[in-house]
Design an enzyme around this catalytic site. Sequence first.
Site, PDB file in Angstrom:
ATOM      1  N   ALA B 113       0.832  -1.188   0.000  1.00 11.06           N
ATOM      2  CA  ALA B 113       0.000   0.000   0.000  1.00 11.06           C
ATOM      3  C   ALA B 113       0.872   1.244   0.000  1.00 11.06           C
ATOM      4  O   ALA B 113       2.053   1.203   0.331  1.00 11.06           O
ATOM      5  CB  ALA B 113      -0.889   0.030   1.253  1.00 11.06           C
ATOM      6  N   MET B 117       2.477   9.159   3.953  1.00  7.06           N
ATOM      7  CA  MET B 117       3.810   9.311   4.493  1.00  7.06           C
ATOM      8  C   MET B 117       4.811   8.323   3.898  1.00  7.06           C
ATOM      9  O   MET B 117       6.006   8.487   4.068  1.00  7.06           O
ATOM     10  CB  MET B 117       3.772   9.175   6.014  1.00  7.06           C
ATOM     11  CG  MET B 117       2.976  10.299   6.659  1.00  7.06           C
ATOM     12  SD  MET B 117       3.228  10.399   8.414  1.00  7.06           S
ATOM     13  CE  MET B 117       2.459   8.896   8.960  1.00  7.06           C
ATOM     14  N   GLY B 118       4.307   7.302   3.250  1.00  9.95           N
ATOM     15  CA  GLY B 118       5.264   6.349   2.723  1.00  9.95           C
ATOM     16  C   GLY B 118       4.609   5.204   1.992  1.00  9.95           C
ATOM     17  O   GLY B 118       3.396   5.187   1.763  1.00  9.95           O
ATOM     18  N   LYS B 135       7.809  -0.301   6.130  1.00 10.02           N
ATOM     19  CA  LYS B 135       7.233   0.984   5.738  1.00 10.02           C
ATOM     20  C   LYS B 135       8.350   1.953   5.403  1.00 10.02           C
ATOM     21  O   LYS B 135       9.130   2.342   6.274  1.00 10.02           O
ATOM     22  CB  LYS B 135       6.391   1.529   6.904  1.00 10.02           C
ATOM     23  CG  LYS B 135       5.655   2.808   6.548  1.00 10.02           C
ATOM     24  CD  LYS B 135       4.490   3.037   7.492  1.00 10.02           C
ATOM     25  CE  LYS B 135       3.606   4.155   6.951  1.00 10.02           C
ATOM     26  NZ  LYS B 135       2.281   4.136   7.513  1.00 10.02           N
ATOM     27  N   ASP B 237      -2.312  10.356  14.759  1.00 13.40           N
ATOM     28  CA  ASP B 237      -2.871  10.206  13.416  1.00 13.40           C
ATOM     29  C   ASP B 237      -3.806   8.997  13.366  1.00 13.40           C
ATOM     30  O   ASP B 237      -3.763   8.201  12.434  1.00 13.40           O
ATOM     31  CB  ASP B 237      -1.726  10.071  12.396  1.00 13.40           C
ATOM     32  CG  ASP B 237      -2.203  10.268  10.960  1.00 13.40           C
ATOM     33  OD1 ASP B 237      -3.293  10.859  10.773  1.00 13.40           O
ATOM     34  OD2 ASP B 237      -1.502   9.835  10.035  1.00 13.40           O
TER      35      ASP B 237
END
Lengths: 198, 940
Positions: B113, B117-118, B135, B237
């Site tokens: 995915a 952010m990454g 990640k 978040d």
Amino acid sequence: MSEPLPSDESTPNPDHVTQLIRAVERGEGGATDELLVAVYDELRKLATARMRREPAGHTLQPTALVHEAYLRLLGSGDDAQWDHRGHFFAAVGIAMRRILVERARRYQAAKHGGEHDRVEFDDDVAIEAPADVDIIALDDALDTLAQKDPRMVKIIHLRYFAGLSVEETAAAMELSPRTVKREWAVAKAWLYQTLGDD
Amino acid sequence: MPYPPPENSDPLDESWQRLKDLVADAFEQPPESRVQFLEDACGGRDSPDFDAAYDLLQAASSTDEFLETRVLESRVMATPPPESALSLETCGPSNDSWVGRRIDNYEVVRYLAAGGMGIVYEAVQQQTGRRVALKLMRQLSPLTSIETDQSAGTLRFQREVEVLGRLQHDSIAQVLDAGHYLDDENSEHPYFVLEYIDGASLTRFAELRDDRERLRLVIQICDGVQHAHERGVVHRDLKPDNILVTADGRVKVLDFGIARLVGHDAGVTATTYTRTGQLLGTLAYMSPEQLEGDTQKVDRRSDVYALGVILYELLARRLPFDPRQGTLFETATWIRNVDAAPLSSFDRSYRGDLETIAAKALSKEKSRRYATAAELADDLRRHLDNEPISARPPTTWYQLTKFARRNRLLCGSVATALVLLTLGIVGTGLGYFEARHERNLARIDRDRAVAAERESEAVNNFLSTLLGSTDPQQRGRDVRVREILDIASRDLEHRFAELPGVRARLHSVIGWTYFSLGEYDDASNHMRNAVELRRELDGDAARSTLDDESRWVQVLLALDDREQAERLTASSLQKARTTYGETDPALYVALGNRALWLGSVGRDDEANALFQQSIDGFRNHVGELDNFAQSAINNHAIVVASRGQLQLAVDMLFELVRFREQQLGAEHPSTLMSRLNLAYAWGKSQRIDESVDCFETWLPVMKRVLGAQHPDYLSQTNNFGAILSTIGRQADAVEYYQLTYDGQIAALGREHTDTLITLNNLCVSLLYLKRFVEAEPMARALVEGLERSVGKDDFRYWRAAGTLGNSLAALAQNNEAAQWLRTALDSHRTHLGEDHFQTILSKNNYAQFLRDIDRRSEAVAPLKDVVDRYRRLAPEDARTQSIFQFNYGRLLAELDRREDAMPELRSAHALSVSSWGAEHERTQRIADLISEIAKKEDVD
């Protein structure tokens, strides 16, 4: 006694913008420039932010953008300020036109410069003319048209560059919608003719 | 810079104008007849105009599309759709640039995915063969870029990662490792290794689950979040995209602490989200404090807020604030300022607990949220177990004060605090009282109770919407409460056409608010409507009807409509007594209102008695002093004071001020009102310093709170004038009276009795200042005004008659003066009795007049009576007694009854010394007279 109004850091002081519009109304030349700069900056900022965030498949409502710029620049509610709407949108139109022309010129310059594979523009210029219009030619044509029909140019600014509907344009210029429609039809015809001649 | 020429250059190109009109006219014709139209208009194809017009018309017919794609629209068409926020299970456009490559110990297996952010890959840990999620962060590590000392940055990063590594909880995807990798351009970025989760996104998983299961998912999330919080890690978040659920229903929260680790603390940092639609996905879960961008303010409760959003979303199936429904700017504004629609507005079954829990978690102010995720989880568990939850629904009062805070700027000169309060009182206070009382008496009419609840709900919703809609960004800054009320007044009739109960309630609330603003006419109209609806709906003697009648009485009396108030108070009292009996609050309210009316027509003794009954009733049978009882005490004290029992009035008011200060706060209008009444009572009872000090301190506060035009404020500037007059500062008094008078003319009109009373006071002070010529026409206008507004049978008229009489006497218009002074005395005597202060005063004035016109012997008996009576009635009022005794003593002296005169004068002197001091002009005057008489006696 008025307390400071809550505003985003980046938002120009509404009072200042209002004063600018008043100065424009009084015909003070320098004010027009200053107003344009304010509107121009705000529009660029908003357009950039908005278009990036627009989810896929959603159509951007240009008038919403302009209204947002309006709110940010002038605030809302104050009746006296609403009276300035016409002037504000006129400034929006001019600002948009300038943004597009500048961008087109830079693009041309970059092409002519030729040596870079990738042409980097200011990342935050998110406003582009439709592909089917030569914006520089249009700009020249509008200059010519302004000689004989400044009102028509103003309508083009509002309709095309500021994205207002016929009704909104009519309201902003204090004309009847019918007049705007008539002017707009002729304006398009004349521009089509003029641009096609090149 | 290219620039269009000035737009006001004069277009004198007539041929262009003609051409333009021609083409436009033609273009308005149906297409097939356009050319014909042109021909006709030009007078044939040969006309010079025709060619140009024809060309332009041809062009026009090709311009349907031309310039119709406007600048701003075109950009959207040209922009590729932004990357959407992807959840881990979604395999979007394959991003396999790292697949097959190695980063430190990890071999990248496949793309999973991409997020803001990454990018997340599945990877395998070389040594162990363990499947992990890798990640790769997009941005540069701020730790390495900001810190000049690279090793310090690295150290900090490692320390943070260790902290994250210690988060071990069933509901948290564990961080296994972290490090840095170099991208193709050799820039260093952080990466994280997380426990690999085989699961679905929270949203997807929840789709097939019922509400109880959804709640259990939220509880699990809370548990994980709580675990992290206890170890000092805040997520910052939280959102469904960051939460996975495994097939067996275990929740796994991802990315704990990473936001902070990569320097993305809070706020809308556009750089992090460039070219992605990620911001949109995050914004909806951001707390107001995060949107303010102040990282210092972001703490555990910001996560609690996000949990609230998740809870709300899972139940309502929509976000509290959907960024897709407005601009980013708008969404941020909503999140900061607007309350989310209550959950029950989507499904009635969420009424009560769930709605309250979500609202608490979503509070704008951190302090009103659950302090911890555990508390939120506890309440959800209690709800599932059918136990009472800890959260309480926000009171209308709270909502309204919040409105006040938010709209402080909007409210301008209007007394925000007051309005809100009033709304609060009406919205909950009395209604609550009513309901509770009914419960106490076990007389619940279920249907009616339910109906009442619905009413107040509808009313609250209507008001909240109304108040919410006045958000600065939505309606402009200059919205004033008055305008809101006007809008409400306009809307409510058609909006609630089918709901007379709601209409009644709204009329009542709105009317009462107008009343608080001092807008009595509007107030009365609304209260009348409320009362009439109530009578129709609930019956003549229903509590709800009596409640609104009570409010209407206050308004009527403020409006000076004593006749209607008389009828209304009489009938309410009778209904309350026969329907509810002798020990019911309804009766005490009715008694209080009747007393208020009695006071307004000067029947102070009767008023006094009824007030006493009313207040005793509240104290003895209700056990607490509600707002009404407090007002009753305040009003009672006024009557008590006007009966000359000043010490008693002071005591009552002092206690009331203390009570209200605690209950309502020092700046509450009611507190201010009773405090200034206390100042007045102090002033009247010789405690001048306290009085003046109090007025000078609190009048400006009241002005700020209520506005300079508010009748209540003006009544107190009048009172201050009266005290200044009492202590001989007549010039200052005149200033205050003048200010009051002008304000009252504007606020109440010239013929309002309050205005006329001020005029009376102004005249009296002018008389003291010997400005007779000014005073006399004013006094005349005063008498005429009162005759029109209250008639000759009113105590104010009698008093004004005295004032006019004194003015005329001062101007030596003796015959007329005698007539008016006599009128004043007789009227007071007849209506109020010999012992009333005003009767005594009139008698004094009349006797003085007799003395002035050399009918001294006629004046002796009246003045003696004045002195005796007043000494008996108000022994504490040294000031006034001193004046009366001086008048009497001087008269006796002038009649050569020096022996009788001396004791009076000595007593007057002593009292004057104690009141004003030995140096005061008045004292001096008495002393002079005494020594003069003493000299004469020596001579004799």
